[in-house]
Design a protein around this motif. Structure first.
Motif, PDB file in Angstrom:
ATOM      1  N   SER A 146       0.838  -1.200   0.000  1.00  0.00           N
ATOM      2  CA  SER A 146       0.000   0.000   0.000  1.00  0.00           C
ATOM      3  C   SER A 146       0.874   1.252   0.000  1.00  0.00           C
ATOM      4  O   SER A 146       1.172   1.807  -1.049  1.00  0.00           O
ATOM      5  CB  SER A 146      -0.958  -0.017   1.198  1.00  0.00           C
ATOM      6  N   PHE A 147       1.347   1.688   1.180  1.00  0.00           N
ATOM      7  CA  PHE A 147       2.135   2.916   1.241  1.00  0.00           C
ATOM      8  C   PHE A 147       3.097   2.834   2.417  1.00  0.00           C
ATOM      9  O   PHE A 147       2.959   2.009   3.316  1.00  0.00           O
ATOM     10  CB  PHE A 147       1.225   4.150   1.372  1.00  0.00           C
ATOM     11  N   ASP A 148       4.090   3.714   2.394  1.00  0.00           N
ATOM     12  CA  ASP A 148       5.133   3.858   3.411  1.00  0.00           C
ATOM     13  C   ASP A 148       6.155   2.718   3.363  1.00  0.00           C
ATOM     14  O   ASP A 148       5.855   1.584   3.004  1.00  0.00           O
ATOM     15  CB  ASP A 148       4.554   3.972   4.826  1.00  0.00           C
ATOM     16  N   GLU A 177       2.616   3.131  -3.012  1.00  0.00           N
ATOM     17  CA  GLU A 177       2.096   4.320  -3.692  1.00  0.00           C
ATOM     18  C   GLU A 177       2.334   5.567  -2.851  1.00  0.00           C
ATOM     19  O   GLU A 177       2.321   5.511  -1.617  1.00  0.00           O
ATOM     20  CB  GLU A 177       0.601   4.154  -3.952  1.00  0.00           C
ATOM     21  N   ASP A 178       2.529   6.705  -3.528  1.00  0.00           N
ATOM     22  CA  ASP A 178       2.721   7.983  -2.861  1.00  0.00           C
ATOM     23  C   ASP A 178       3.688   7.850  -1.688  1.00  0.00           C
ATOM     24  O   ASP A 178       3.424   8.308  -0.573  1.00  0.00           O
ATOM     25  CB  ASP A 178       1.376   8.548  -2.383  1.00  0.00           C
ATOM     26  N   THR A 179       4.834   7.228  -1.959  1.00  0.00           N
ATOM     27  CA  THR A 179       5.771   6.861  -0.904  1.00  0.00           C
ATOM     28  C   THR A 179       7.207   7.113  -1.346  1.00  0.00           C
ATOM     29  O   THR A 179       7.567   6.819  -2.489  1.00  0.00           O
ATOM     30  CB  THR A 179       5.609   5.371  -0.544  1.00  0.00           C
ATOM     31  N   ARG A 197      10.329   5.538  -1.446  1.00  0.00           N
ATOM     32  CA  ARG A 197      10.537   4.090  -1.321  1.00  0.00           C
ATOM     33  C   ARG A 197      11.840   3.663  -0.663  1.00  0.00           C
ATOM     34  O   ARG A 197      11.869   2.631  -0.002  1.00  0.00           O
ATOM     35  CB  ARG A 197      10.402   3.449  -2.706  1.00  0.00           C
ATOM     36  N   SER A 221      12.538  10.851  -5.062  1.00  0.00           N
ATOM     37  CA  SER A 221      11.529  11.901  -4.908  1.00  0.00           C
ATOM     38  C   SER A 221      10.836  12.227  -6.216  1.00  0.00           C
ATOM     39  O   SER A 221       9.719  12.758  -6.224  1.00  0.00           O
ATOM     40  CB  SER A 221      12.171  13.169  -4.345  1.00  0.00           C
ATOM     41  N   ASN A 222      11.493  11.922  -7.330  1.00  0.00           N
ATOM     42  CA  ASN A 222      10.939  12.267  -8.639  1.00  0.00           C
ATOM     43  C   ASN A 222      10.621  11.043  -9.492  1.00  0.00           C
ATOM     44  O   ASN A 222      10.321  11.172 -10.676  1.00  0.00           O
ATOM     45  CB  ASN A 222      11.931  13.163  -9.391  1.00  0.00           C
ATOM     46  N   ASP A 235       8.787   7.829 -11.186  1.00  0.00           N
ATOM     47  CA  ASP A 235       7.457   7.390 -11.580  1.00  0.00           C
ATOM     48  C   ASP A 235       7.153   6.125 -10.783  1.00  0.00           C
ATOM     49  O   ASP A 235       7.799   5.096 -10.969  1.00  0.00           O
ATOM     50  CB  ASP A 235       7.441   7.108 -13.087  1.00  0.00           C
ATOM     51  N   LEU A 236       6.186   6.193  -9.873  1.00  0.00           N
ATOM     52  CA  LEU A 236       5.991   5.115  -8.905  1.00  0.00           C
ATOM     53  C   LEU A 236       5.218   3.937  -9.488  1.00  0.00           C
ATOM     54  O   LEU A 236       4.157   3.546  -9.001  1.00  0.00           O
ATOM     55  CB  LEU A 236       5.299   5.651  -7.648  1.00  0.00           C
TER      56      LEU A 236
END
Length: 430
Positions: free
Chosen positions: A285-287, A322-324, A326, A378-379, A381-382
């Motif tokens: 999921s995230f984090d 996502e939105d993490t 990594r 940080s940039n 494409d996840l």
């Protein structure tokens, strides 16, 4: 991995195993008969107190041609680079430390080629040591007995043939070998030169971590650990016995091989493990989750959750959060972290961290991705992607690790390691 044709293995971590090289050598129904068969001697090797709880009790019965007591008197043996206990370390500033690959130099065997990076604790009480080894020749008629600690070997370059009292193990990069305290062994490189890492564990013996909410499956599975079958050396002649005892090295000679065990049974056994069999757990999921989910083995302390030492790996794995951000986040940890790189590239340090090298981030020393890794992550494409062709590991311990004189003055210490974070700018926008 191409195994020696004569090597076979028993499976299961912590299992009660039994093996005999000669049929009928293993007694049935009793441990110490009045007369052991084939003229053998019965001998008990204990890895825990006799009265330890059954689940933690470790011991193995050996049936051998001569008892281990048949050995000459010991004399001190000098070794400038193998250190034990915090008192053997040096004071170091609270800076992150990193070393380049250990030089593949010298003409020595595994014992000669051991050198300590960092130490803590006290022999006989607890703690650990992080070491490197370089072996350019076989130990031959020489054996090592570490009465102070069990030893976890992490090969980085070159296959090893490890001969123990219970049999032989072939271990290549990507595998580990766990050798019990007090058991004789020798390490012969099958590829020269051989290089790798060692964790010398002075505390509670390594075991598999509890799984908690993960459930009954995951991480390292007990069935994937392999112990050797009984094997004994038939060649006659003297052996040098090198013993680690009380933080010092000693040597003696004996007229016969210490690898004369014809049969054995018990759960105190050497073993190998293929790290590719580790069942990695990761977020879907995230984090970025805590690195504790990558723990292969743990040596607990008297404080739950604060390990004497954990052995943690960072293997190939899918990254899908996502939105993490990594890679590992920036952090200051109460635990001290000694890291090594077996192969490939570590995702948080694309710059500088090389296979065969090491790093040390002691308790509360800030660290995390270098500027290059931060900018890239940080940039990015996840999309889901897989980290491949990489294997890093960590010896994580609750106590401060003190670098040795060799690590601070003679090893390839990088004086500009901290510069890798200087490119991180203040981007705050009110």
């Amino acid at each position: 991995m191409t195994e020696l044709t004569s090597l076979k293995y028993l499976t299961g971590f912590g299992n009660q195993h039994s093996s005999e090289a000669v049929p009928g050598a293993l007694p049935i129904g009793r441990n110490s008969p009045q007369r052991a068969s084939h003229g053998l001697y019965a001998e008990l090797l204990s890895g825990s107190a006799f009265t330890a709880p059954r689940a933690q009790n470790q011991r193995t019965w050996l049936y051998r041609r001569q008892p281990a007591a048949v050995v000459g008197g010991y004399q001190p043996l000098a070794h400038a680079l193998w250190k034990s206990g915090a008192a053997a370390g040096e004071s170091a500033p609270p800076d992150p430390l990193r070393w380049g690959p250990t030089p593949l130099q010298g003409e020595g065997d595994f014992v000669d080629g051991l050198r300590s990076y960092a130490v803590n604790g006290e022999v006989g009480v607890g703690g650990m040591g992080a070491l490197a080894y370089v072996a350019t020749r076989a130990m031959g008629r020489r054996a090592l007995v570490n009465a102070d600690a069990e030893m976890l070997l992490v090969p980085q370059q070159g296959r090893l043939l490890i001969t123990t009292e219970l049999g032989r193990l072939e271990v290549a990069p990507g595998f580990i070998a766990l050798l019990p305290r007090g058991m004789a062994f020798k390490v012969d490189p099958l590829d020269v030169p051989a290089r790798g890492y060692v964790c010398e564990n002075h505390g509670a013996s390594f075991r598999l971590p509890e799984l908690g909410p993960i459930g009954s499956n995951g991480l390292a599975n007990p069935r994937d650990f392999e112990a050797p079958v009984a094997w004994y050396e038939q060649e006659a002649g003297e052996y040098e016995i090198v013993k680690r005892h009380g933080g010092q090295l000693w040597r003696a000679t004996q007229s016969h091989s210490p690898f004369d065990v014809v049969a054995w049974h018990g759960n105190l056994v050497p073993c190998r493990y293929d790290l590719a069999r580790f069942m990695t757990i990761n977020t879907v999921s995230f984090d970025h989750p805590d690195p504790s989910i990558f723990t292969v083995l743990t040596s607990p302390s008297d404080t739950p959750g604060w390990a004497n030492v954990d052995f943690v790996i960072f293997p190939p794995r899918w990254m899908v959060a996502e939105d993490t951000f990594r890679p590992p986040w920036y952090h200051r940890n109460v635990m001290s972290e000694f890291m090594g790189l077996v192969l490939g590239q570590y995702d948080a340090k694309p710059e500088g961290f090389k296979p065969g090298g090491a790093s040390l981030h002691n308790s509360y020393v800030p660290h995390g991705p270098d500027a290059e890794a931060f900018d890239k992550a940080s940039n990015a494409d996840l999309k889901p992607h897989k980290l491949e062709a990489t294997l890093a590991f960590m010896f994580e311990t609750r106590w401060l690790l003190k670098p040795t004189s060799w690590a601070l003055h003679d090893a390839p210490l990088e004086s500009n390691y901290a510069d890798c974070w200087q490119g991180l700018k203040d981007e705050f926008k009110a």
